[in-house]
Design an enzyme around this catalytic site. Structure first.
Site, mmCIF file in Angstrom:
data_model
loop_
_atom_site.group_PDB
_atom_site.id
_atom_site.type_symbol
_atom_site.label_atom_id
_atom_site.label_comp_id
_atom_site.label_asym_id
_atom_site.label_seq_id
_atom_site.Cartn_x
_atom_site.Cartn_y
_atom_site.Cartn_z
ATOM 1 N N THR A 1 0.926 -1.280 -0.143
ATOM 2 C CA THR A 1 -0.035 0.022 0.181
ATOM 3 C C THR A 1 0.865 1.272 -0.026
ATOM 4 O OG1 THR A 1 -1.513 1.111 1.419
ATOM 5 C CG2 THR A 1 -0.137 -0.374 2.478
ATOM 6 N N TYR B 1 -1.500 0.138 10.651
ATOM 7 C CA TYR B 1 -1.589 -0.277 9.257
ATOM 8 C C TYR B 1 -0.758 -0.313 8.341
ATOM 9 C CZ TYR B 1 -3.274 -1.207 4.470
ATOM 10 O OH TYR B 1 -3.333 -1.682 3.058
#
EC number: 5.1.3.2
Length: 351
Positions: A119, A143
């Site tokens: 990501t 995250y």
């Protein structure tokens, strides 16, 4: 004759299932490994389903020994930024320990080709835009840090164990299969396009925009939305690249074109053919003004180029949500929604 089995970990989820669709179209046989905590058994349409958790080494060993895949694609992760702040331990347990367990099983099975779903959240707040792969990595939430840690592990496994990997850093995944067979389905839903479509369909009271005073063309945040089928295409190309002997590499996956929140809402209103209620609030801490990918490296290494624009994204998403997500699946998810991040989900990974 060598088999064409590819293990797709998290293959019952959003991006994983679309990748299975394209793997099958290219002559591969997807083997889906998923614990169905976020995935959906209904999405396993192009291969067999092996139920299991990525932290279960014994189960992984059994599945790898039985199917002997040539490569592994790893989508299985917890992805919701807000939840990672509330419960970081769960994210480290699943995303980090699970990935390390999967890597150890892969090495023991003699598999040296690994595609990792990462990501742009590993970059943190942007120093420059568009962002390329040389941008510093300084994630600002658990995250993003768990994904960054897995990237570092993959590099060490490559240096010292011979594991070749393609790390794919997504920007904002969106859209759905154009035939409406699969699409975006998270419980609860936190991504901008599904939430706006739900508002247009009358399934939500409205859509809230956070911040209208950013230094952008209309004052709202800018994000890079990439069609899920373009992401899937990049994963299939990454498999081809590794099976052809390609070296480890990390690549951004985005269109290189930014869309403001107001532009996104206008596009959804156009495809919905109806207005819907939009509310406005102040900025949220940690939201970046602009997040747009430089995707030159993916074009160079994989020969990959996004095929779908914002209109195709919103049209395919509208088709999926309006025709398929009727009834229980949305009512159940809406019952659990208390907050969402419509303008700033930098991950978009939606496994």
């Amino acid at each position: 004759m060598q088999n064409n089995n590819i293990l797709v970990v998290g293959g019952a989820g959003y991006i994983g299932s679309h990748t299975c669709l394209q793997l099958a179209e290219k002559g591969y046989r997807p083997i889906v490994y998923d614990n169905l905590s976020n995935g959906h058994e209904e999405f396993v349409k192009w291969g067999v389903l092996e139920k299991g958790d990525i932290r279960d080494r014994q189960r992984l060993d059994e599945v790898l020994a039985h199917h002997q895949p040539r490569a592994i694609l790893h989508f299985a992760a917890m992805i919701e930024v807000g939840e990672s702040v509330k419960d970081p331990a769960a994210f480290y347990d699943n995303n980090v320990i699970g990935t390390l367990t999967l890597l150890s099983a892969a090495l023991a099975a003699g598999i040296d080709a690994f595609v990792f779903s990462s990501t742009c959240a590993t970059y943190g707040l942007p120093d420059s835009v568009p962002m390329d792969e040389s941008h510093k990595q300084a994630p600002i939430n658990p995250y993003g840090r768990t994904k960054w840690i897995c990237e570092q592990a993959l590099k060490d496994y490559g240096l010292y164990k011979g594991m070749r990997s393609v790390i794919l850093r997504y920007f904002n995944a969106a859209g759905a299969d154009f035939e409406g067979r699969i699409g975006e389905w998270h419980e609860p839903e936190t991504h901008a396009i599904p939430l706006a479509i739900e508002a247009a369909l009358g399934r939500r009271e409205g859509f809230k925009v956070f911040g209208t005073d950013y230094d952008t063309r209309d004052g709202t945040c800018v994000r890079d939305y990439i069609h899920v089928l373009d992401l899937a295409d990049a994963h299939v190309r990454a498999v081809d690249y590794l099976l052809d002997g390609g070296k480890s590499v990390e690549l951004n996956l985005g269109t290189g074109t930014g869309t403001t929140v107001k532009e996104l809402l206008s596009a959804i209103e156009k495809v919905a053919k109806r207005p819907f209620n939009v509310g406005y609030a102040g900025r949220r801490e940690g939201d970046s003004t602009t997040l747009v990918a430089n995707n030159d490296k993916a074009r160079e290494v994989l020969g990959w180029e996004p095929q779908y624009n914002l209109a195709a994204i919103t049209e395919s998403a509208w088709n999926w949500h309006s025709r398929r997500n009727q009834g229980g699946m949305l009512r159940d998810s809406l019952a659990h929604i208390s907050d969402f991040r419509p303008s700033s989900d930098v991950d978009g990974s939606g496994d």
